[in-house]
Design an enzyme around this catalytic site. Structure first.
Site, PDB file in Angstrom:
ATOM      1  N   ASP A  49       0.819  -1.215   0.000  1.00  0.00           N
ATOM      2  CA  ASP A  49       0.000   0.000   0.000  1.00  0.00           C
ATOM      3  C   ASP A  49       0.853   1.266   0.000  1.00  0.00           C
ATOM      4  O   ASP A  49       2.042   1.254   0.329  1.00  0.00           O
ATOM      5  CB  ASP A  49      -0.898   0.015   1.239  1.00  0.00           C
ATOM      6  CG  ASP A  49      -2.060  -0.945   1.151  1.00  0.00           C
ATOM      7  OD1 ASP A  49      -2.091  -1.766   0.223  1.00  0.00           O
ATOM      8  OD2 ASP A  49      -2.940  -0.881   2.038  1.00  0.00           O
ATOM      9  N   ASP A  50       0.178   2.377  -0.326  1.00  0.00           N
ATOM     10  CA  ASP A  50       0.633   3.756  -0.083  1.00  0.00           C
ATOM     11  C   ASP A  50       1.653   4.305  -1.069  1.00  0.00           C
ATOM     12  O   ASP A  50       2.097   5.434  -0.911  1.00  0.00           O
ATOM     13  CB  ASP A  50       1.180   3.916   1.338  1.00  0.00           C
ATOM     14  CG  ASP A  50       0.099   3.804   2.395  1.00  0.00           C
ATOM     15  OD1 ASP A  50      -1.076   3.623   2.023  1.00  0.00           O
ATOM     16  OD2 ASP A  50       0.417   3.884   3.594  1.00  0.00           O
ATOM     17  N   HIS A 104      -5.762   2.680  -4.332  1.00  0.00           N
ATOM     18  CA  HIS A 104      -5.805   2.922  -2.882  1.00  0.00           C
ATOM     19  C   HIS A 104      -6.390   4.316  -2.626  1.00  0.00           C
ATOM     20  O   HIS A 104      -6.193   4.875  -1.557  1.00  0.00           O
ATOM     21  CB  HIS A 104      -4.403   2.792  -2.289  1.00  0.00           C
ATOM     22  CG  HIS A 104      -4.359   2.604  -0.802  1.00  0.00           C
ATOM     23  ND1 HIS A 104      -5.299   1.864  -0.098  1.00  0.00           N
ATOM     24  CD2 HIS A 104      -3.478   3.048   0.134  1.00  0.00           C
ATOM     25  CE1 HIS A 104      -4.992   1.867   1.190  1.00  0.00           C
ATOM     26  NE2 HIS A 104      -3.897   2.603   1.359  1.00  0.00           N
ATOM     27  N   HIS A 108      -5.680   9.256   0.113  1.00  0.00           N
ATOM     28  CA  HIS A 108      -5.634   8.449   1.334  1.00  0.00           C
ATOM     29  C   HIS A 108      -6.527   8.990   2.443  1.00  0.00           C
ATOM     30  O   HIS A 108      -6.162   8.983   3.625  1.00  0.00           O
ATOM     31  CB  HIS A 108      -4.192   8.315   1.839  1.00  0.00           C
ATOM     32  CG  HIS A 108      -3.961   7.065   2.652  1.00  0.00           C
ATOM     33  ND1 HIS A 108      -4.372   6.941   3.958  1.00  0.00           N
ATOM     34  CD2 HIS A 108      -3.358   5.896   2.344  1.00  0.00           C
ATOM     35  CE1 HIS A 108      -4.025   5.756   4.414  1.00  0.00           C
ATOM     36  NE2 HIS A 108      -3.415   5.096   3.451  1.00  0.00           N
ATOM     37  N   TYR A 145      -6.859   2.578   5.326  1.00  0.00           N
ATOM     38  CA  TYR A 145      -7.051   2.011   6.665  1.00  0.00           C
ATOM     39  C   TYR A 145      -7.936   0.775   6.654  1.00  0.00           C
ATOM     40  O   TYR A 145      -8.278   0.251   7.721  1.00  0.00           O
ATOM     41  CB  TYR A 145      -7.644   3.064   7.635  1.00  0.00           C
ATOM     42  CG  TYR A 145      -7.010   4.419   7.513  1.00  0.00           C
ATOM     43  CD1 TYR A 145      -5.718   4.646   7.993  1.00  0.00           C
ATOM     44  CD2 TYR A 145      -7.679   5.464   6.878  1.00  0.00           C
ATOM     45  CE1 TYR A 145      -5.111   5.882   7.851  1.00  0.00           C
ATOM     46  CE2 TYR A 145      -7.076   6.709   6.737  1.00  0.00           C
ATOM     47  CZ  TYR A 145      -5.796   6.913   7.214  1.00  0.00           C
ATOM     48  OH  TYR A 145      -5.200   8.143   7.072  1.00  0.00           O
ATOM     49  N   HIS A 201       3.644  -2.334   3.267  1.00  0.00           N
ATOM     50  CA  HIS A 201       3.666  -0.944   2.802  1.00  0.00           C
ATOM     51  C   HIS A 201       4.998  -0.676   2.103  1.00  0.00           C
ATOM     52  O   HIS A 201       6.060  -0.852   2.693  1.00  0.00           O
ATOM     53  CB  HIS A 201       3.462   0.011   3.973  1.00  0.00           C
ATOM     54  CG  HIS A 201       2.071  -0.074   4.543  1.00  0.00           C
ATOM     55  ND1 HIS A 201       1.686  -1.094   5.371  1.00  0.00           N
ATOM     56  CD2 HIS A 201       0.980   0.713   4.356  1.00  0.00           C
ATOM     57  CE1 HIS A 201       0.406  -0.927   5.698  1.00  0.00           C
ATOM     58  NE2 HIS A 201      -0.041   0.159   5.087  1.00  0.00           N
TER      59      HIS A 201
END
Length: 279
Positions: A49-50, A104, A108, A145, A201
């Site tokens: 992710d991210d 994603h 965010h 999240y 991540h």
């Protein structure tokens, strides 16, 4: 005569009101599926992710060197903008090497705190970006999240998306040291569930250079095949695949909600230094 005139005026007024109403009915009653585990035995989906972030190319190279595949849930503007030339190159590199790219969301944000229009805004901008950069229109979204509610599920369904969370968390974004993450991978490998859908991540250097090489070796040693999310589910990774387009580096203006909903029904005509967040 007066009665007939009034009746005619009322009918005309009602027709005008109907004509001015949106011709599109928002199909909010449909809820997107939420996936939290793989379904094809002896397969592991390593997800990240991210990003896109500094370590993306090295993560791809580490996966490639071991014959493993990963899935990258990208933000549009988390650390930096996905349209920055170096990040576009990294995203395309991951896609060209056979790894799955997915949404994603744009910035965010916790989608459960947003309105219907705001949720669509967070989703469509990163979908358009991935489509422009790679040519592939994503079929999967991971809400920041892991948070979602029925409104988020309804918006995802409208967009043809499936929500993907996880059943194993390496803990790299919640304070786990690289050694603790490796211990977690060792524990799950020893337990040997039929499948694993792992959360990592790509923004963590320890994940990129310490945890990932260990996790790959340990999981393959345990007999797992490391595949994309779509492959671990026997599903399609994208709604459509075409040619990359000229990146819209100016960040396109959001269309009107009515025009945007109209776009949603044709998958081939659809489009796609910030706060640091994890999830």
């Amino acid at each position: 005569m007066l009665f007939n005139t009034l009746a005619t005026a009322l009918v005309a007024s009602g027709a005008a009101l109907l004509a001015s109403a949106s011709p599109i009915v928002e199909p909010r009653q449909t809820l997107a599926q939420v996936v939290t585990s793989c379904t094809v035995a002896n397969r592991v989906a390593l997800t990240f992710d991210d990003g896109p972030y500094n370590y993306l190319t090295d993560i791809v190279n580490t996966l490639d060197a071991s014959g493993a595949k990963g899935t990258f849930f990208f933000n549009g503007n988390n650390w930096r903008c996905i349209y920055d030339s170096d990040l576009r190159t990294k995203v395309k590199y991951a896609y060209d090497h056979g790894h799955q790219v997915a949404s994603h969301t744009w910035a965010h944000k916790d989608l459960t705190t947003l309105t219907w229009d705001q949720i669509h805004d967070e989703m469509w901008k990163v979908e358009q970006a991935l489509s422009r950069i790679t040519g592939a229109y994503p079929a999967w979204v991971r809400p920041p999240y892991g948070n979602y509610n029925n409104l988020v599920r309804q918006a995802a369904a409208t967009r043809g998306l499936t929500i993907a969370n996880w059943d194993f968390d390496s803990g790299d974004s919640t304070g786990a040291t690289p050694q603790q993450s490796k211990n977690s991978y060792n524990t799950i490998a020893n337990q040997h569930p039929s499948t694993i859908l792992a959360l990592n991540h790509e923004t963590q250097s320890g994940t990129a250079y310490d945890v990932l090489p260990y996790a790959i070796q340990r999981l393959q040693q345990a007999g797992y095949q490391l595949v994309t999310l779509a492959e671990c589910l026997g599903r399609a990774p994208y709604q459509s695949v075409g040619s990359p387009q000229t990146p819209d580096v100016s960040l396109p203006a959001k269309p009107s909600h009515r025009a945007h909903l109209a776009q949603l029904w044709s998958p081939y005509s659809r489009p796609g230094t910030a706060k640091r967040t994890f999830g």
